[in-house]
Motif scaffolding. Sequence first.
Motif, PDB file in Angstrom:
ATOM      1  N   CYS A 122       0.858  -1.186   0.000  1.00 40.63           N
ATOM      2  CA  CYS A 122       0.000   0.000   0.000  1.00 40.63           C
ATOM      3  C   CYS A 122       0.892   1.233   0.000  1.00 40.63           C
ATOM      4  N   GLY A 123       0.278   2.385  -0.178  1.00 44.77           N
ATOM      5  CA  GLY A 123       1.039   3.619  -0.254  1.00 44.77           C
ATOM      6  C   GLY A 123       1.763   3.952   1.035  1.00 44.77           C
ATOM      7  N   PHE A 124       1.111   3.703   2.178  1.00 41.77           N
ATOM      8  CA  PHE A 124       1.763   4.013   3.454  1.00 41.77           C
ATOM      9  C   PHE A 124       3.014   3.154   3.627  1.00 41.77           C
ATOM     10  N   THR A 125       2.911   1.875   3.306  1.00 46.55           N
ATOM     11  CA  THR A 125       4.085   1.000   3.383  1.00 46.55           C
ATOM     12  C   THR A 125       5.186   1.511   2.465  1.00 46.55           C
ATOM     13  N   GLN A 126       4.800   1.912   1.262  1.00 49.60           N
ATOM     14  CA  GLN A 126       5.772   2.457   0.318  1.00 49.60           C
ATOM     15  C   GLN A 126       6.436   3.719   0.863  1.00 49.60           C
ATOM     16  N   ALA A 127       5.656   4.535   1.549  1.00 49.14           N
ATOM     17  CA  ALA A 127       6.213   5.764   2.127  1.00 49.14           C
ATOM     18  C   ALA A 127       7.292   5.429   3.153  1.00 49.14           C
ATOM     19  N   THR A 128       7.076   4.364   3.926  1.00 50.59           N
ATOM     20  CA  THR A 128       8.103   3.992   4.907  1.00 50.59           C
ATOM     21  C   THR A 128       9.329   3.403   4.213  1.00 50.59           C
TER      22      THR A 128
ATOM     23  N   LEU B  61      14.663   2.603  18.022  1.00 53.12           N
ATOM     24  CA  LEU B  61      16.112   2.599  17.851  1.00 53.12           C
ATOM     25  C   LEU B  61      16.523   3.818  17.040  1.00 53.12           C
ATOM     26  N   LEU B  62      17.773   4.193  17.176  1.00 52.13           N
ATOM     27  CA  LEU B  62      18.281   5.348  16.448  1.00 52.13           C
ATOM     28  C   LEU B  62      19.174   4.866  15.310  1.00 52.13           C
ATOM     29  N   MET B  63      18.973   5.441  14.134  1.00 53.69           N
ATOM     30  CA  MET B  63      19.848   5.146  13.005  1.00 53.69           C
ATOM     31  C   MET B  63      20.106   6.431  12.237  1.00 53.69           C
ATOM     32  N   ASN B  64      21.362   6.819  12.170  1.00 52.91           N
ATOM     33  CA  ASN B  64      21.754   8.053  11.478  1.00 52.91           C
ATOM     34  C   ASN B  64      20.919   9.253  11.919  1.00 52.91           C
ATOM     35  N   GLY B  65      20.666   9.310  13.220  1.00 53.90           N
ATOM     36  CA  GLY B  65      19.955  10.450  13.789  1.00 53.90           C
ATOM     37  C   GLY B  65      18.449  10.355  13.749  1.00 53.90           C
ATOM     38  N   VAL B  66      17.912   9.292  13.154  1.00 51.54           N
ATOM     39  CA  VAL B  66      16.458   9.130  13.020  1.00 51.54           C
ATOM     40  C   VAL B  66      15.970   8.083  14.015  1.00 51.54           C
ATOM     41  N   CYS B  67      14.951   8.435  14.778  1.00 55.53           N
ATOM     42  CA  CYS B  67      14.331   7.484  15.697  1.00 55.53           C
ATOM     43  C   CYS B  67      13.395   6.587  14.892  1.00 55.53           C
ATOM     44  N   VAL B  68      13.741   5.319  14.814  1.00 50.17           N
ATOM     45  CA  VAL B  68      12.968   4.348  14.032  1.00 50.17           C
ATOM     46  C   VAL B  68      12.063   3.583  14.997  1.00 50.17           C
ATOM     47  N   PRO B  69      10.751   3.573  14.752  1.00 50.67           N
ATOM     48  CA  PRO B  69       9.814   2.986  15.722  1.00 50.67           C
ATOM     49  C   PRO B  69      10.001   1.490  15.932  1.00 50.67           C
ATOM     50  N   ALA B  70       9.561   1.020  17.084  1.00 53.27           N
ATOM     51  CA  ALA B  70       9.456  -0.419  17.321  1.00 53.27           C
ATOM     52  C   ALA B  70       8.511  -1.002  16.278  1.00 53.27           C
ATOM     53  N   GLY B  71       8.811  -2.222  15.839  1.00 54.74           N
ATOM     54  CA  GLY B  71       7.998  -2.831  14.790  1.00 54.74           C
ATOM     55  C   GLY B  71       8.522  -2.536  13.401  1.00 54.74           C
ATOM     56  N   SER B  72       9.776  -2.082  13.321  1.00 53.60           N
ATOM     57  CA  SER B  72      10.395  -1.821  12.019  1.00 53.60           C
ATOM     58  C   SER B  72      11.107  -3.069  11.521  1.00 53.60           C
ATOM     59  N   LEU B  73      11.117  -3.222  10.216  1.00 51.97           N
ATOM     60  CA  LEU B  73      11.792  -4.352   9.582  1.00 51.97           C
ATOM     61  C   LEU B  73      13.204  -3.937   9.192  1.00 51.97           C
ATOM     62  N   PHE B  74      14.176  -4.723   9.629  1.00 53.35           N
ATOM     63  CA  PHE B  74      15.579  -4.482   9.309  1.00 53.35           C
ATOM     64  C   PHE B  74      16.165  -5.724   8.652  1.00 53.35           C
ATOM     65  N   SER B  75      17.222  -5.519   7.899  1.00 52.73           N
ATOM     66  CA  SER B  75      18.070  -6.640   7.496  1.00 52.73           C
ATOM     67  C   SER B  75      19.433  -6.430   8.142  1.00 52.73           C
ATOM     68  N   VAL B  76      20.153  -7.516   8.269  1.00 53.93           N
ATOM     69  CA  VAL B  76      21.450  -7.470   8.935  1.00 53.93           C
ATOM     70  C   VAL B  76      22.380  -8.420   8.203  1.00 53.93           C
TER      71      VAL B  76
ATOM     72  N   LEU C 100       8.400  -0.037   7.851  1.00 52.29           N
ATOM     73  CA  LEU C 100       7.594  -0.379   9.017  1.00 52.29           C
ATOM     74  C   LEU C 100       6.797  -1.639   8.708  1.00 52.29           C
ATOM     75  N   THR C 101       6.629  -2.485   9.705  1.00 54.92           N
ATOM     76  CA  THR C 101       5.730  -3.629   9.559  1.00 54.92           C
ATOM     77  C   THR C 101       4.355  -3.232  10.079  1.00 54.92           C
ATOM     78  N   THR C 102       3.379  -4.063   9.788  1.00 57.57           N
ATOM     79  CA  THR C 102       2.028  -3.791  10.278  1.00 57.57           C
ATOM     80  C   THR C 102       1.968  -3.864  11.803  1.00 57.57           C
ATOM     81  N   LEU C 103       2.938  -4.536  12.422  1.00 58.10           N
ATOM     82  CA  LEU C 103       2.965  -4.649  13.882  1.00 58.10           C
ATOM     83  C   LEU C 103       3.393  -3.351  14.566  1.00 58.10           C
ATOM     84  N   ALA C 104       3.845  -2.375  13.789  1.00 60.45           N
ATOM     85  CA  ALA C 104       4.283  -1.100  14.360  1.00 60.45           C
ATOM     86  C   ALA C 104       3.107  -0.241  14.811  1.00 60.45           C
TER      87      ALA C 104
END
Length: 317
Positions: free
Chosen positions: A40-46, A221-236, A270-274
């Motif tokens: 959806c558009g909101f997911t794309q925005a994230t 969590l903080l990444m490059n000065g941006v507070c990223v909400p809980a429920g975010s999808l990351f790769s490692v 962001l995941t839907t769990l956020a």
Amino acid sequence: MHESDHEIVQLFKRQQYPLSETLTEMLNEHFSHQTERRGCGFTQATRLLAEFINFSRDPRELNDLKLFKDYEDKTLKMLLKQSKLSDWHNLDHNQEAMALAQHNTLACPADLTPDIQFQAQLRQLAQQAQKEESKLLMHMIADIILPKSSAGTGLVELAALAEKPKVGSCPMAENFFLKIAHGRILRKGAVNIIVDQQHQPLLLEKLNMGDDHSCISLKPLLMNGVCVPAGSLFSVDYDSSAIQNKTANQNLPGFVIPYSEIPGFWYLRLTTLAVSLENRARTFSTHFQQQIANDLFSPETTLLQQLADIASAQVRI
């Protein structure tokens, strides 16, 4: 301004700083963003914000202003070129910028006042939002222009990878996390719990279940000065054999790993769990509908806290 505009779009338009056309289209749920691959558009925005979050804030380049449509940046460009301004972020808290604004003269016709006022307004703008999802995204947008520090927020700052790993972020990426939240793990599956210095879980990583090295954040969590909400999808991306300081989980396959042992992360979306249960369908529209139509495990009832509880149970005290 249209009544059909997303709340975020409306708030930025009222401040006379409209968002970029692409971001506006996404938030207004243009049909081109409501596809099987995009969600959806909101997911794309994230996902679009990921293009900014994964890179450090450059004090001299104005790339972050691409979030906005036709931002007037001539004054900033001139002052940066003349080395009269060392960093254009956080101008409303910058004594150097304040001094330049006060000493605007014919000899140096560089009025920073509009830029300072814009950033001061941006700092407070999310407070005007009524919707949960609007507040989440607006805080992220603001942090890109007004980066925060670990010292100022108390948040753990993750190191960013130099390039994106080959981990997907399709609308079904929540699939295995939803199952894990209900204690359902594939026979060969495993979970790693990434913890802070106090052994508090920060992220849960899944292995041998879909894409390896896919994580969901359990705390902001903080990444490059941006507070990223809980429920975010990351790769490692890391070599598990090189991780020395790890301990076996209490009762699930996998390990507890200090975040400091991992060289870097990559924010995906962001995941839907956020978002809370009551606002999830509204926020993620066709993305959320896809998850239900594809029989994902209880996307309409599962809480991020369930994953956090499972993660905490793996840490040996």
